[in-house]
Design a protein around this motif. Structure first.
Motif, mmCIF file in Angstrom:
data_model
loop_
_atom_site.group_PDB
_atom_site.id
_atom_site.type_symbol
_atom_site.label_atom_id
_atom_site.label_comp_id
_atom_site.label_asym_id
_atom_site.label_seq_id
_atom_site.Cartn_x
_atom_site.Cartn_y
_atom_site.Cartn_z
ATOM 1 N N UNK A 29 7.595 12.942 4.861
ATOM 2 C CA UNK A 29 6.729 14.009 5.334
ATOM 3 C C UNK A 29 5.286 13.738 4.951
ATOM 4 N N UNK A 30 4.454 14.740 5.132
ATOM 5 C CA UNK A 30 3.016 14.570 4.923
ATOM 6 C C UNK A 30 2.690 14.185 3.486
ATOM 7 N N UNK A 31 3.442 14.717 2.527
ATOM 8 C CA UNK A 31 3.129 14.442 1.116
ATOM 9 C C UNK A 31 3.977 13.309 0.535
ATOM 10 N N UNK A 32 4.861 12.717 1.331
ATOM 11 C CA UNK A 32 5.764 11.686 0.812
ATOM 12 C C UNK A 32 5.047 10.359 0.612
ATOM 13 N N UNK A 33 5.541 9.603 -0.363
ATOM 14 C CA UNK A 33 5.069 8.238 -0.557
ATOM 15 C C UNK A 33 5.900 7.327 0.355
ATOM 16 N N UNK A 34 5.223 6.419 1.038
ATOM 17 C CA UNK A 34 5.939 5.519 1.938
ATOM 18 C C UNK A 34 6.798 4.549 1.139
ATOM 19 N N UNK A 35 7.997 4.233 1.636
ATOM 20 C CA UNK A 35 8.867 3.308 0.906
ATOM 21 C C UNK A 35 8.322 1.884 0.949
ATOM 22 N N UNK A 36 8.613 1.123 -0.081
ATOM 23 C CA UNK A 36 8.211 -0.291 -0.105
ATOM 24 C C UNK A 36 9.413 -1.127 0.326
ATOM 25 N N UNK A 37 9.611 -1.201 1.633
ATOM 26 C CA UNK A 37 10.774 -1.904 2.176
ATOM 27 C C UNK A 37 10.584 -3.410 2.106
ATOM 28 N N UNK A 38 11.697 -4.104 2.056
ATOM 29 C CA UNK A 38 11.662 -5.574 2.058
ATOM 30 C C UNK A 38 11.987 -6.145 3.449
ATOM 31 N N UNK A 39 12.592 -5.316 4.308
ATOM 32 C CA UNK A 39 12.959 -5.796 5.644
ATOM 33 C C UNK A 39 11.792 -5.585 6.617
ATOM 34 N N UNK A 40 11.728 -6.395 7.689
ATOM 35 C CA UNK A 40 10.665 -6.201 8.684
ATOM 36 C C UNK A 40 10.775 -4.846 9.371
ATOM 37 N N UNK A 41 9.615 -4.297 9.736
ATOM 38 C CA UNK A 41 9.557 -2.975 10.361
ATOM 39 C C UNK A 41 8.996 -3.074 11.778
ATOM 40 N N UNK A 92 20.997 -3.790 8.609
ATOM 41 C CA UNK A 92 20.456 -4.356 7.360
ATOM 42 C C UNK A 92 19.573 -5.572 7.622
ATOM 43 N N UNK A 93 18.950 -5.598 8.825
ATOM 44 C CA UNK A 93 18.072 -6.707 9.198
ATOM 45 C C UNK A 93 16.629 -6.267 9.399
ATOM 46 N N UNK A 94 16.456 -5.032 9.843
ATOM 47 C CA UNK A 94 15.107 -4.538 10.124
ATOM 48 C C UNK A 94 15.131 -3.016 10.138
ATOM 49 N N UNK A 95 13.932 -2.445 10.180
ATOM 50 C CA UNK A 95 13.799 -0.995 10.334
ATOM 51 C C UNK A 95 13.121 -0.665 11.653
ATOM 52 N N UNK A 96 13.637 0.345 12.337
ATOM 53 C CA UNK A 96 12.876 1.014 13.386
ATOM 54 C C UNK A 96 12.154 2.171 12.692
ATOM 55 N N UNK A 97 10.851 2.238 12.869
ATOM 56 C CA UNK A 97 10.061 3.286 12.219
ATOM 57 C C UNK A 97 9.491 4.200 13.299
ATOM 58 N N UNK A 98 10.029 5.414 13.335
ATOM 59 C CA UNK A 98 9.648 6.407 14.346
ATOM 60 C C UNK A 98 8.483 7.221 13.797
ATOM 61 N N UNK A 147 5.202 -4.515 5.890
ATOM 62 C CA UNK A 147 6.332 -5.126 6.595
ATOM 63 C C UNK A 147 6.277 -4.953 8.113
ATOM 64 N N UNK A 148 5.199 -4.403 8.640
ATOM 65 C CA UNK A 148 5.119 -4.196 10.095
ATOM 66 C C UNK A 148 5.076 -5.554 10.794
#
Length: 198
Positions: free
Chosen positions: A13-25, A69-75, A105-106
């Motif tokens: 949400x607006x106040x959330x910290x973005x995750x530090x993902x290791x997979x491509x986004x 477990x290969x990538x993220x779709x980020x909506x 990771x974008x």
């Protein structure tokens, strides 16, 4: 690309910290009611994991879908929804900007544009914003089933001319009904995964 496992892993949400993902986004941006949730569901072979709504502006968070477990779709939140108040619009804009600025990771940004209409001022702002962040947007021209086949080339040209796109920009017309365009998107995603493995 064959998508077998899908999991809505993180909601910011607006106040959330973005995750530090290791997979491509792979980021999905577009104005409200452009068919973003329908595209994501179509790619994931799920009917309603990404929430669709007849009421625009439903996505008010950044949603991370773990794909195989290969990538993220980020909506990303839909922008340009007319009845949202200015404060809410500003918050959505800041969320999108923070994401584009902070994520390491974008690998691609899909910008969804309704193929039936010339891109709006908000679409032009978003396109240039993505460019300014160092990414070359891939244009997904949605709602393909709403126009005649003979109109496709003209409408794609209208989109590219209005956005004044950079050379070699990929534009993929997409229908959420027939899934036309899905295989081309899968090929792009396969290419991104192949580059990750090099």
């Amino acid at each position: 690309m064959v998508i077998k496992n899908v999991n809505l892993e993180t909601v910011c949400g607006i106040t959330s910290k973005l995750p530090e993902n290791k997979l491509p986004e792979i980021a999905f941006a577009g104005k409200s009611n452009v068919g973003k949730s329908s595209l994501i569901n179509g790619l994931m072979n799920r009917k309603s994991l990404a929430r669709t709504s007849s009421q625009p502006g439903k996505t008010q968070t950044i949603n991370y879908y773990n794909i195989n477990d290969q990538m993220y779709f980020v909506d990303l939140p839909g922008y340009g929804y007319a009845t949202a108040n200015e404060q809410v619009k500003a918050q959505w804009g800041k969320m999108i900007e923070d994401y584009l600025h902070q994520s390491r990771q974008i690998r691609a940004v899909f910008l969804l544009i309704d193929i039936r209409h010339a891109p709006s001022e908000n679409d032009r702002i978003m396109y240039n914003w993505i460019l300014d962040r160092g990414y070359k947007p891939i244009i997904i021209a949605t709602k393909l089933d709403k126009i005649k086949r003979s109109q496709i080339a003209k409408q794609v040209k209208l989109i590219t001319d209005t956005l004044d796109v950079v050379d070699d920009t990929t534009v993929i017309p997409y229908s959420s009904l027939s899934k036309q365009g899905r295989e081309e998107i899968y090929e792009l995603l396969d290419g991104i995964l192949c580059e990750e493995e090099l």
